[in-house]
Design a protein around this motif. Structure first.
Motif, PDB file in Angstrom:
ATOM      1  N   VAL A  46       0.806  -1.399   0.094  1.00 52.16           N
ATOM      2  CA  VAL A  46       0.099   0.003  -0.005  1.00 52.16           C
ATOM      3  C   VAL A  46       0.666   1.358   0.031  1.00 52.16           C
ATOM      4  CG1 VAL A  46      -1.569   1.332   1.270  1.00 52.16           C
ATOM      5  CG2 VAL A  46      -1.778  -0.998   1.321  1.00 52.16           C
ATOM      6  N   ARG A  47       0.528   2.187  -0.730  1.00 55.36           N
ATOM      7  CA  ARG A  47       1.273   3.389  -0.933  1.00 55.36           C
ATOM      8  C   ARG A  47       0.973   4.325   0.470  1.00 55.36           C
ATOM      9  NH1 ARG A  47       4.012   7.440  -4.546  1.00 55.36           N
ATOM     10  NH2 ARG A  47       4.607   8.886  -2.842  1.00 55.36           N
ATOM     11  N   GLN A  48       2.191   4.948   0.962  1.00 58.96           N
ATOM     12  CA  GLN A  48       2.126   5.494   2.248  1.00 58.96           C
ATOM     13  C   GLN A  48       1.865   6.911   1.801  1.00 58.96           C
ATOM     14  OE1 GLN A  48       1.754   3.957   5.202  1.00 58.96           O
ATOM     15  NE2 GLN A  48       1.776   2.148   3.985  1.00 58.96           N
ATOM     16  N   ALA A  56      -1.742  10.182  -4.196  1.00 60.64           N
ATOM     17  CA  ALA A  56      -0.559  10.242  -4.957  1.00 60.64           C
ATOM     18  C   ALA A  56      -0.337   9.079  -5.563  1.00 60.64           C
ATOM     19  CB  ALA A  56       0.458  10.036  -3.624  1.00 60.64           C
ATOM     20  N   VAL A  57       0.738   9.073  -6.631  1.00 62.57           N
ATOM     21  CA  VAL A  57       0.754   8.170  -7.637  1.00 62.57           C
ATOM     22  C   VAL A  57       1.085   6.856  -6.731  1.00 62.57           C
ATOM     23  CG1 VAL A  57       2.663   7.080  -9.351  1.00 62.57           C
ATOM     24  CG2 VAL A  57       2.026   9.471  -9.435  1.00 62.57           C
ATOM     25  N   GLY A  58       0.474   5.837  -7.276  1.00 64.23           N
ATOM     26  CA  GLY A  58       0.407   4.241  -6.594  1.00 64.23           C
ATOM     27  C   GLY A  58      -0.881   3.977  -5.861  1.00 64.23           C
ATOM     28  N   CYS A  59      -1.546   5.077  -5.433  1.00 65.85           N
ATOM     29  CA  CYS A  59      -2.672   4.912  -4.391  1.00 65.85           C
ATOM     30  C   CYS A  59      -3.645   3.889  -5.110  1.00 65.85           C
ATOM     31  CB  CYS A  59      -3.371   5.978  -4.010  1.00 65.85           C
ATOM     32  SG  CYS A  59      -2.480   7.081  -2.803  1.00 65.85           S
ATOM     33  N   HIS A  60      -4.285   3.092  -4.460  1.00 65.37           N
ATOM     34  CA  HIS A  60      -5.455   2.011  -5.053  1.00 65.37           C
ATOM     35  C   HIS A  60      -6.772   3.068  -4.758  1.00 65.37           C
ATOM     36  CE1 HIS A  60      -3.279  -1.983  -4.442  1.00 65.37           C
ATOM     37  NE2 HIS A  60      -2.610  -1.064  -4.820  1.00 65.37           N
ATOM     38  N   VAL A  61      -7.453   3.438  -5.798  1.00 62.83           N
ATOM     39  CA  VAL A  61      -8.666   3.888  -5.807  1.00 62.83           C
ATOM     40  C   VAL A  61      -9.898   3.311  -6.334  1.00 62.83           C
ATOM     41  CG1 VAL A  61      -7.561   6.233  -6.034  1.00 62.83           C
ATOM     42  CG2 VAL A  61      -8.174   4.907  -8.405  1.00 62.83           C
ATOM     43  N   LYS A  62     -11.231   3.902  -6.049  1.00 60.69           N
ATOM     44  CA  LYS A  62     -12.325   3.247  -6.549  1.00 60.69           C
ATOM     45  C   LYS A  62     -13.130   4.410  -6.901  1.00 60.69           C
ATOM     46  CE  LYS A  62     -14.356   3.271  -1.790  1.00 60.69           C
ATOM     47  NZ  LYS A  62     -14.970   2.311  -0.711  1.00 60.69           N
ATOM     48  N   LYS A  77     -11.565  -1.381  -9.512  1.00 64.80           N
ATOM     49  CA  LYS A  77     -10.736  -0.781  -8.718  1.00 64.80           C
ATOM     50  C   LYS A  77      -9.553  -0.222  -9.894  1.00 64.80           C
ATOM     51  CE  LYS A  77     -12.111  -2.238  -4.568  1.00 64.80           C
ATOM     52  NZ  LYS A  77     -13.359  -1.484  -4.647  1.00 64.80           N
ATOM     53  N   GLY A  78      -8.734   0.806  -9.256  1.00 64.22           N
ATOM     54  CA  GLY A  78      -7.863   1.368 -10.102  1.00 64.22           C
ATOM     55  C   GLY A  78      -6.258   1.855  -9.373  1.00 64.22           C
ATOM     56  N   VAL A  79      -5.532   2.659 -10.120  1.00 61.06           N
ATOM     57  CA  VAL A  79      -4.307   2.832  -9.307  1.00 61.06           C
ATOM     58  C   VAL A  79      -3.777   4.313 -10.097  1.00 61.06           C
ATOM     59  CG1 VAL A  79      -2.737   1.431 -11.156  1.00 61.06           C
ATOM     60  CG2 VAL A  79      -1.976   2.243  -8.680  1.00 61.06           C
ATOM     61  N   VAL A  80      -3.491   5.025  -9.526  1.00 60.65           N
ATOM     62  CA  VAL A  80      -3.219   6.305  -9.771  1.00 60.65           C
ATOM     63  C   VAL A  80      -1.839   6.306 -10.524  1.00 60.65           C
ATOM     64  CG1 VAL A  80      -2.658   8.587  -9.005  1.00 60.65           C
ATOM     65  CG2 VAL A  80      -4.424   7.679  -7.707  1.00 60.65           C
ATOM     66  N   LYS A 107     -15.034  18.018  -5.518  1.00 62.12           N
ATOM     67  CA  LYS A 107     -15.642  17.027  -6.329  1.00 62.12           C
ATOM     68  C   LYS A 107     -14.709  15.561  -5.852  1.00 62.12           C
ATOM     69  CE  LYS A 107     -17.297  17.012 -10.238  1.00 62.12           C
ATOM     70  NZ  LYS A 107     -17.385  17.045 -11.893  1.00 62.12           N
ATOM     71  N   LEU A 108     -15.477  14.534  -5.677  1.00 61.68           N
ATOM     72  CA  LEU A 108     -14.788  13.259  -5.217  1.00 61.68           C
ATOM     73  C   LEU A 108     -15.237  12.389  -6.246  1.00 61.68           C
ATOM     74  CD1 LEU A 108     -13.073  12.149  -3.187  1.00 61.68           C
ATOM     75  CD2 LEU A 108     -14.982  11.466  -1.715  1.00 61.68           C
ATOM     76  N   GLU A 109     -14.711  12.354  -7.583  1.00 63.03           N
ATOM     77  CA  GLU A 109     -14.873  11.250  -8.406  1.00 63.03           C
ATOM     78  C   GLU A 109     -14.177  10.106  -8.110  1.00 63.03           C
ATOM     79  OE1 GLU A 109     -15.741  13.740 -12.598  1.00 63.03           O
ATOM     80  OE2 GLU A 109     -13.379  13.610 -11.708  1.00 63.03           O
ATOM     81  N   ILE A 110     -12.826  10.079  -7.557  1.00 65.88           N
ATOM     82  CA  ILE A 110     -12.365   8.780  -7.060  1.00 65.88           C
ATOM     83  C   ILE A 110     -12.223   8.805  -5.589  1.00 65.88           C
ATOM     84  CG2 ILE A 110     -11.355   7.881  -9.194  1.00 65.88           C
ATOM     85  CD1 ILE A 110      -8.722   9.268  -8.364  1.00 65.88           C
ATOM     86  N   GLU A 111     -12.062   7.756  -5.049  1.00 66.86           N
ATOM     87  CA  GLU A 111     -11.162   7.789  -3.675  1.00 66.86           C
ATOM     88  C   GLU A 111     -10.480   6.665  -3.218  1.00 66.86           C
ATOM     89  OE1 GLU A 111     -14.554   6.563  -0.401  1.00 66.86           O
ATOM     90  OE2 GLU A 111     -15.593   7.514  -2.259  1.00 66.86           O
ATOM     91  N   ILE A 112      -9.756   6.681  -2.256  1.00 65.94           N
ATOM     92  CA  ILE A 112      -8.812   5.746  -1.873  1.00 65.94           C
ATOM     93  C   ILE A 112      -9.415   4.605  -1.426  1.00 65.94           C
ATOM     94  CG2 ILE A 112      -6.820   5.171  -0.263  1.00 65.94           C
ATOM     95  CD1 ILE A 112      -5.830   7.913  -0.737  1.00 65.94           C
ATOM     96  N   CYS A 113      -9.063   3.340  -1.795  1.00 65.21           N
ATOM     97  CA  CYS A 113      -9.591   2.200  -1.305  1.00 65.21           C
ATOM     98  C   CYS A 113      -9.276   2.055   0.117  1.00 65.21           C
ATOM     99  CB  CYS A 113      -9.323   1.268  -1.908  1.00 65.21           C
ATOM    100  SG  CYS A 113      -9.691   0.780  -3.684  1.00 65.21           S
TER     101      CYS A 113
END
Length: 144
Positions: A46-48, A56-62, A77-80, A107-113
């Motif tokens: 998990v990206r810290q 940040a780049v590498g964060c898992h998002v939904k 699911k996706g990754v930045v 706006k919150l189109e994506i958020e961290i998993c």
């Protein structure tokens, strides 16, 4: 460097990658990766985020509450893969890519998993995963 880092880019010839190490996020380093040379290994971790950092780049998002997507569903699911505040470029599991707001502009189109969805245990030889649901192709560890 000890511990995981995040691949934040590739050089034009794809044989070198840029890595930002989680322990020292203020510096970027280049390593060989490809054509028989592997200075770093791909791991699941998990990206810290730094204090106060939203994304940040590498964060898992939904998809987030304000997301209106074509061909991306609530369960995807996706990754930045790139930051362009106030938007982040995401590579979804389906291969679709797009730029989405992550809260900086309201706006919150994506958020961290949620990090609780996966348990990670690091070791000297990489990372073993329990309850694995998503592979982060942007995470790396120094090849020893």
């Amino acid at each position: 460097m000890d511990g995981p880092g995040t691949l934040i880019g590739h050089c034009e010839n794809d044989c070198w990658v840029w890595v930002e190490w989680d322990k020292n996020q203020f510096r970027t380093y280049t390593y060989r990766y490809g054509q028989g040379f592997y200075d770093v290994l791909v791991v699941d971790d998990v990206r810290q985020l730094k204090s106060g950092e939203l994304m940040a780049v590498g964060c898992h998002v939904k998809p987030g509450r304000d997301g209106k997507f074509r061909n991306v569903h609530a369960w995807n699911k996706g990754v930045v893969i790139k930051m362009k505040p106030p938007k982040a470029r995401v590579r979804w599991d389906s291969g679709i890519r797009g730029e989405y707001s992550y809260g900086q502009d309201g706006k919150l189109e994506i958020e961290i998993c949620s990090p609780e969805s996966t348990t990670y245990v690091s070791s000297a030889h990489g990372v073993s995963v329990s309850g694995h649901k998503h592979i982060n192709k942007n995470k790396a560890s120094k090849n020893k």
